[in-house]
Motif scaffolding. Structure first.
Motif, PDB file in Angstrom:
ATOM      1  N   MET A 191       0.835  -1.174   0.000  1.00 17.66           N
ATOM      2  CA  MET A 191       0.000   0.000   0.000  1.00 17.66           C
ATOM      3  C   MET A 191       0.881   1.239   0.000  1.00 17.66           C
ATOM      4  N   LEU A 192       0.548   2.161  -0.856  1.00 20.47           N
ATOM      5  CA  LEU A 192       1.271   3.432  -0.950  1.00 20.47           C
ATOM      6  C   LEU A 192       0.483   4.481  -0.188  1.00 20.47           C
ATOM      7  N   SER A 193       1.124   5.124   0.769  1.00 20.11           N
ATOM      8  CA  SER A 193       0.478   6.215   1.494  1.00 20.11           C
ATOM      9  C   SER A 193       1.290   7.484   1.241  1.00 20.11           C
ATOM     10  N   ASN A 194       0.694   8.622   1.575  1.00 18.00           N
ATOM     11  CA  ASN A 194       1.393   9.872   1.309  1.00 18.00           C
ATOM     12  C   ASN A 194       1.066  10.920   2.368  1.00 18.00           C
ATOM     13  N   ARG A 195       1.881  11.957   2.384  1.00 13.99           N
ATOM     14  CA  ARG A 195       1.720  13.068   3.321  1.00 13.99           C
ATOM     15  C   ARG A 195       1.489  14.373   2.554  1.00 13.99           C
ATOM     16  N   ILE A 196       0.875  14.283   1.392  1.00 11.51           N
ATOM     17  CA  ILE A 196       0.669  15.464   0.555  1.00 11.51           C
ATOM     18  C   ILE A 196      -0.158  16.516   1.278  1.00 11.51           C
ATOM     19  N   VAL A 197      -1.227  16.108   1.937  1.00  9.70           N
ATOM     20  CA  VAL A 197      -2.081  17.065   2.647  1.00  9.70           C
ATOM     21  C   VAL A 197      -1.278  17.841   3.690  1.00  9.70           C
ATOM     22  N   VAL A 198      -0.414  17.136   4.404  1.00  9.88           N
ATOM     23  CA  VAL A 198       0.403  17.775   5.435  1.00  9.88           C
ATOM     24  C   VAL A 198       1.330  18.812   4.817  1.00  9.88           C
ATOM     25  N   TYR A 199       2.031  18.422   3.765  1.00 11.00           N
ATOM     26  CA  TYR A 199       2.964  19.356   3.118  1.00 11.00           C
ATOM     27  C   TYR A 199       2.241  20.536   2.487  1.00 11.00           C
ATOM     28  N   ARG A 200       1.066  20.294   1.903  1.00 13.55           N
ATOM     29  CA  ARG A 200       0.295  21.411   1.336  1.00 13.55           C
ATOM     30  C   ARG A 200      -0.126  22.380   2.433  1.00 13.55           C
ATOM     31  N   ALA A 201      -0.608  21.836   3.549  1.00  6.07           N
ATOM     32  CA  ALA A 201      -1.068  22.677   4.660  1.00  6.07           C
ATOM     33  C   ALA A 201       0.075  23.529   5.224  1.00  6.07           C
ATOM     34  N   GLU A 202       1.248  22.930   5.351  1.00  4.59           N
ATOM     35  CA  GLU A 202       2.410  23.670   5.869  1.00  4.59           C
ATOM     36  C   GLU A 202       2.752  24.871   4.993  1.00  4.59           C
ATOM     37  N   ARG A 203       2.481  24.741   3.706  1.00  2.00           N
ATOM     38  CA  ARG A 203       2.823  25.805   2.768  1.00  2.00           C
ATOM     39  C   ARG A 203       1.635  26.701   2.426  1.00  2.00           C
ATOM     40  N   GLY A 204       0.454  26.323   2.881  1.00  3.21           N
ATOM     41  CA  GLY A 204      -0.740  27.099   2.558  1.00  3.21           C
ATOM     42  C   GLY A 204      -1.173  26.957   1.110  1.00  3.21           C
ATOM     43  N   TRP A 205      -0.841  25.811   0.505  1.00  3.20           N
ATOM     44  CA  TRP A 205      -1.175  25.571  -0.897  1.00  3.20           C
ATOM     45  C   TRP A 205      -2.508  24.849  -1.017  1.00  3.20           C
ATOM     46  N   THR A 206      -3.221  25.162  -2.074  1.00  2.00           N
ATOM     47  CA  THR A 206      -4.419  24.407  -2.430  1.00  2.00           C
ATOM     48  C   THR A 206      -4.010  23.239  -3.315  1.00  2.00           C
ATOM     49  N   GLN A 207      -4.966  22.356  -3.575  1.00  2.00           N
ATOM     50  CA  GLN A 207      -4.695  21.275  -4.523  1.00  2.00           C
ATOM     51  C   GLN A 207      -4.346  21.861  -5.887  1.00  2.00           C
ATOM     52  N   GLN A 208      -5.015  22.941  -6.256  1.00  2.00           N
ATOM     53  CA  GLN A 208      -4.734  23.571  -7.553  1.00  2.00           C
ATOM     54  C   GLN A 208      -3.319  24.128  -7.600  1.00  2.00           C
ATOM     55  N   ASP A 209      -2.852  24.723  -6.502  1.00  2.00           N
ATOM     56  CA  ASP A 209      -1.472  25.232  -6.457  1.00  2.00           C
ATOM     57  C   ASP A 209      -0.467  24.120  -6.740  1.00  2.00           C
ATOM     58  N   LEU A 210      -0.664  22.972  -6.088  1.00  2.00           N
ATOM     59  CA  LEU A 210       0.247  21.845  -6.313  1.00  2.00           C
ATOM     60  C   LEU A 210       0.091  21.302  -7.727  1.00  2.00           C
ATOM     61  N   ALA A 211      -1.119  21.238  -8.210  1.00  2.00           N
ATOM     62  CA  ALA A 211      -1.348  20.772  -9.580  1.00  2.00           C
ATOM     63  C   ALA A 211      -0.614  21.660 -10.584  1.00  2.00           C
ATOM     64  N   ASP A 212      -0.692  22.966 -10.385  1.00  2.00           N
ATOM     65  CA  ASP A 212       0.006  23.896 -11.290  1.00  2.00           C
ATOM     66  C   ASP A 212       1.518  23.689 -11.249  1.00  2.00           C
ATOM     67  N   ARG A 213       2.049  23.383 -10.081  1.00  2.53           N
ATOM     68  CA  ARG A 213       3.494  23.183  -9.936  1.00  2.53           C
ATOM     69  C   ARG A 213       3.967  21.845 -10.501  1.00  2.53           C
ATOM     70  N   THR A 214       3.047  20.906 -10.686  1.00  2.00           N
ATOM     71  CA  THR A 214       3.427  19.577 -11.161  1.00  2.00           C
ATOM     72  C   THR A 214       2.841  19.233 -12.533  1.00  2.00           C
TER      73      THR A 214
END
Length: 66
Positions: A1-24
């Protein structure tokens, strides 16, 4: 099983899902599915996400045998 901490890292930076999507260069929906473990990202996307946060891949993603 693959798990992730994306929500945590986004919250630390104040990024939305769209912000991360734009960066990737993916859709917001892709980020949402990866966050909820409904989609396993390609290796390239996983590296892009980790690079966007400026952390090693293994800090964002963790794999454990079921």
């Amino acid at each position: 099983m693959l798990s992730n901490r994306i929500v945590v890292y986004r919250a630390e930076r104040g990024w939305t899902q769209q912000d991360l999507a734009d960066r990737t260069d993916v859709s917001r929906q892709t980020i949402a599915f990866v966050e909820k473990n409904k989609y396993n990202p390609s290796l390239i996307l996983a590296f892009k996400i980790a690079n966007a946060f400026g952390v090693p891949l293994t800090d964002v993603f963790d794999y454990k045998e079921e």
